[in-house]
Design a protein around this motif. Structure first.
Motif, PDB file in Angstrom:
ATOM      1  N   PRO A  51      25.375  32.549 -22.293  1.00 56.17           N
ATOM      2  CA  PRO A  51      26.847  32.549 -22.543  1.00 56.17           C
ATOM      3  C   PRO A  51      27.099  31.051 -22.120  1.00 56.17           C
ATOM      4  CG  PRO A  51      25.418  32.736 -20.325  1.00 56.17           C
ATOM      5  CD  PRO A  51      24.500  32.800 -21.426  1.00 56.17           C
ATOM      6  N   TRP A  52      26.109  30.293 -22.736  1.00 61.05           N
ATOM      7  CA  TRP A  52      26.606  28.315 -22.437  1.00 61.05           C
ATOM      8  C   TRP A  52      27.445  27.970 -23.615  1.00 61.05           C
ATOM      9  CZ3 TRP A  52      21.483  30.804 -21.363  1.00 61.05           C
ATOM     10  CH2 TRP A  52      20.589  30.326 -22.665  1.00 61.05           C
ATOM     11  N   ARG A  53      27.998  27.284 -23.429  1.00 60.19           N
ATOM     12  CA  ARG A  53      28.687  26.221 -24.523  1.00 60.19           C
ATOM     13  C   ARG A  53      28.512  25.413 -25.099  1.00 60.19           C
ATOM     14  NH1 ARG A  53      27.325  30.389 -26.316  1.00 60.19           N
ATOM     15  NH2 ARG A  53      28.229  32.602 -27.562  1.00 60.19           N
ATOM     16  N   PHE A  54      28.957  24.116 -25.343  1.00 57.92           N
ATOM     17  CA  PHE A  54      28.824  22.608 -25.373  1.00 57.92           C
ATOM     18  C   PHE A  54      29.389  21.962 -25.840  1.00 57.92           C
ATOM     19  CE2 PHE A  54      24.489  23.739 -23.381  1.00 57.92           C
ATOM     20  CZ  PHE A  54      24.581  23.683 -22.388  1.00 57.92           C
ATOM     21  N   LYS A  55      30.451  21.000 -25.714  1.00 55.15           N
ATOM     22  CA  LYS A  55      31.345  20.221 -26.410  1.00 55.15           C
ATOM     23  C   LYS A  55      31.910  18.896 -26.283  1.00 55.15           C
ATOM     24  CE  LYS A  55      34.775  23.668 -27.282  1.00 55.15           C
ATOM     25  NZ  LYS A  55      34.261  24.040 -29.037  1.00 55.15           N
TER      26      LYS A  55
END
Length: 204
Positions: A50-54
């Motif tokens: 589920p991790w997302r990074f910007k």
């Protein structure tokens, strides 16, 4: 020092290092990718990942700082307003070598409770953080109330939720030793419970 000792040292030397202590030295993009690669190996139930990074660098950092200041001014009660907080929000964005926006992508099939995906994302951040420590990079996870408005700053997909900002930068100052209360005050060893579910010996 063997691998287990190195790991223990890295874990126990992890600190929240605030951007005020960062130097102007940039973090190589290749190193940021290494941190993100390690974050990607966090535990994940049903492999929802589920991790997302910007990753924000350059002018994008300043834009985030300006946005956070704007939301602070719009939402904070007048009696609790602090000009020092405005300056802090601006300064931290400017001093960080990069800022990673931490997002959680909720499983579209709703196969597991939300807390598991929150925990999984937090473990991904821990992997990222420990990698930063191993390379001498300071880091700080900030989760101000303004994260609830992040869809006004960046485009969020359906089911995405912002969990905060991960500030990073090289720190050239000596940090104070960390402290924790003794682990033996937080652990109880149980060999057998006096309950209806305890196994009993039966004779024929």
């Amino acid at each position: 020092m063997d691998r287990s000792q190195v790991l223990c040292e890295i874990i126990r030397s992890r600190r929240a290092v605030y951007p005020e202590l960062y130097s102007a030295r940039p973090i190589p993009k290749s190193l940021i990718w290494q941190m993100l690669e390690n974050a990607n190996w966090a535990p994940t139930h049903k492999r929802t990942e589920p991790w997302r990074f910007k990753v924000l660098t350059g002018a994008a950092k300043d834009e985030l700082g300006a946005f956070l200041v704007k939301k602070y001014r719009e939402t904070i009660a007048q009696e609790t307003y602090k000009s020092s907080q405005v300056l802090r929000l601006q300064t931290r964005a400017q001093r960080a070598a990069c800022i990673i926006v931490i997002l959680m992508q909720r499983d579209g099939q709703d196969r597991l409770p939300e807390w598991e995906e929150l925990a999984s994302t937090a473990m991904a951040v821990q992997n990222l953080w420990l990698t930063a420590v191993s390379y001498g990079v300071g880091a700080y996870w900030s989760s101000p109330t303004s994260i609830q408005y992040m869809d006004e700053f960046i485009e969020l997909k359906a089911g995405e939720r912002c969990l905060g900002f991960f500030y990073m930068g090289y720190c050239d100052v000596d940090l104070a030793a960390g402290t924790r209360k003794p682990i033996d005050a937080k652990v109880e060893w149980i060999d057998r419970l006096n309950s209806p579910y305890s196994p009993t010996e039966k004779s024929d």
